[in-house]
Enzyme design. Sequence first.
Site, short mmCIF file in Angstrom:
data_model
loop_
_atom_site.label_atom_id
_atom_site.label_comp_id
_atom_site.label_asym_id
_atom_site.label_seq_id
_atom_site.Cartn_x
_atom_site.Cartn_y
_atom_site.Cartn_z
CE LYS A 1 -1.52 3.10 2.03
NZ LYS A 1 -1.47 4.58 1.69
N GLY B 1 -4.11 3.46 -2.47
CA GLY B 1 -5.33 3.97 -1.86
C GLY B 1 -5.03 4.67 -0.57
N GLY C 1 -4.85 5.44 3.47
CA GLY C 1 -4.49 4.64 4.62
C GLY C 1 -5.68 4.15 5.40
CB VAL D 1 -5.71 0.50 0.80
CG1 VAL D 1 -4.77 -0.65 0.45
CG2 VAL D 1 -6.62 0.81 -0.39
N GLY D 2 -5.00 0.69 3.83
CA GLY D 2 -4.13 0.36 4.96
C GLY D 2 -4.89 -0.29 6.10
CD GLU E 1 11.91 4.67 9.29
OE1 GLU E 1 11.86 5.58 10.16
OE2 GLU E 1 11.91 4.89 8.08
CB CYS F 1 12.40 9.59 9.35
SG CYS F 1 13.14 8.31 8.32
CD GLU G 1 9.62 13.21 11.78
OE1 GLU G 1 10.63 12.67 11.26
OE2 GLU G 1 8.56 12.59 11.99
#
Length: 472
Positions: free
Chosen positions: A169, A200, A202, A205-206, A244, A278, A378
Amino acid sequence: MKSLTKHYIDGTFADSHGQEVMELVSPTTGKVIGSVMLGDEEDTRRAIAAAKRAFATFGRTTKEERAAILRRLHGAASARLDDLTAVMIEEYGGVAQFARLIVQSGVNAFAAAEKALQEMPWTRSWDKTTVTLEPVGVAGLITAWNANALFICLKLASAIAAGCTVVVKPSELSALQTQVLVEALHEARLPQGVLNVVTGRGEVVGAELVRNPDVDKISFTGSVAVGQRIMRDGAATMKRITLELGGKSPTILLDDAALEKAIPTALIMAFLNSGQACAAGTRLLVPKSRLDAVKAAIREGMRTFTVGDPADPKTGVGPMVSQQQYERVQSYIRKGIEEGAEVLVGGEGHPDGLDAGFFAKPTVFVNVENGMTIAREEIFGPVLCVIAYDSEEEAVRIANDSRYGLHGAVLGTDLQRARRVASQLRAGRVVINGMTDDPQAPWGGFKYSGVGREYGQYGIEAFVEPRAILEV
């Protein structure tokens, strides 16, 4: 203008069941450059079913068979290196000098995984006990938009090496990049159903990948908030999870550092991938005794970070990926000013002459306290915080005073001292005197930066389960 309407399921490019169409916008110009039809739960379930069917056979392949597949994947991806770089520049706004490195790293992941596969001990025996490493099953690979080819190739390489089948995905913001990559990987002639890709959202689909009981493993790269949701929701079906996540990486400049080398290095680590990384070294810790000299060196060094057309090889910082990301960066710059930090370079708004795209000014704050919002959260943009310290011990304390622990750096001329400082940092990876990489070294973070590791044998181990057979 390209219109994407298909997903990659069971070895073929299949029409999307989902009908939502999303425009793809160039971050460089702000203009629409294409569209993608987003997949839905039905597309995802079809892909999972294909992966499950394929696993019945692929999960029993030999190490040699998987190594041959990795070699084919490496060759197929290598053949499209130029195309993959060009589309990363066009769709994401990645600067040319960095985009090619990112894509090349992704392509090389297949060769690195083959090396790790060949060197791993897959069987251990003692007395009448035999332990083998077995593929975990169907893996859902959920990837971010800031290094699309790298993330997909890295996760896919480790999963294939382990004997898993996958459903990818990718970020919907990377649809054009994904299309080129999947076209390339298709030429590797993988067994049907081993690789499936559904573009798609998140939350659609996620979420289906995370809750579906036929998915055994989730490997995710993205935000902390989404990672926490994946861990929580995946528990219902006992998913194996690799995350991650984010970083607020410290760069410790020691008092013996040669500024003419150290400052350019620190700026590169801060602004790599336009700050949308990141691992970016977004907290620069400097001795108070050298603060004035550091400020002068930063002002000089920032002259080389040209903002502009990412296709120009001289450009150092490109646009943010979207208007939303641009606004996020601006909000943090305003917050830094409100909390009392001083803008040394940059500031709010677009750079001069770059109003059309999503360009932000590369910004350096000084007089930053580690408790300020810009030093804690962040930002994921070209914003660097300079924090002064009195002693080496205080530098280590400040560096570790973060909920993140993904990456770190130490800059200094005394290598023994630099190594000693590096060994005290609570981070998954620490570099000394420059940004470097080792495709066999583990990648991942302490604390809120994630769970588990990627790359090399460490990455493959994330996709296997040990099984012990004992005889009487």
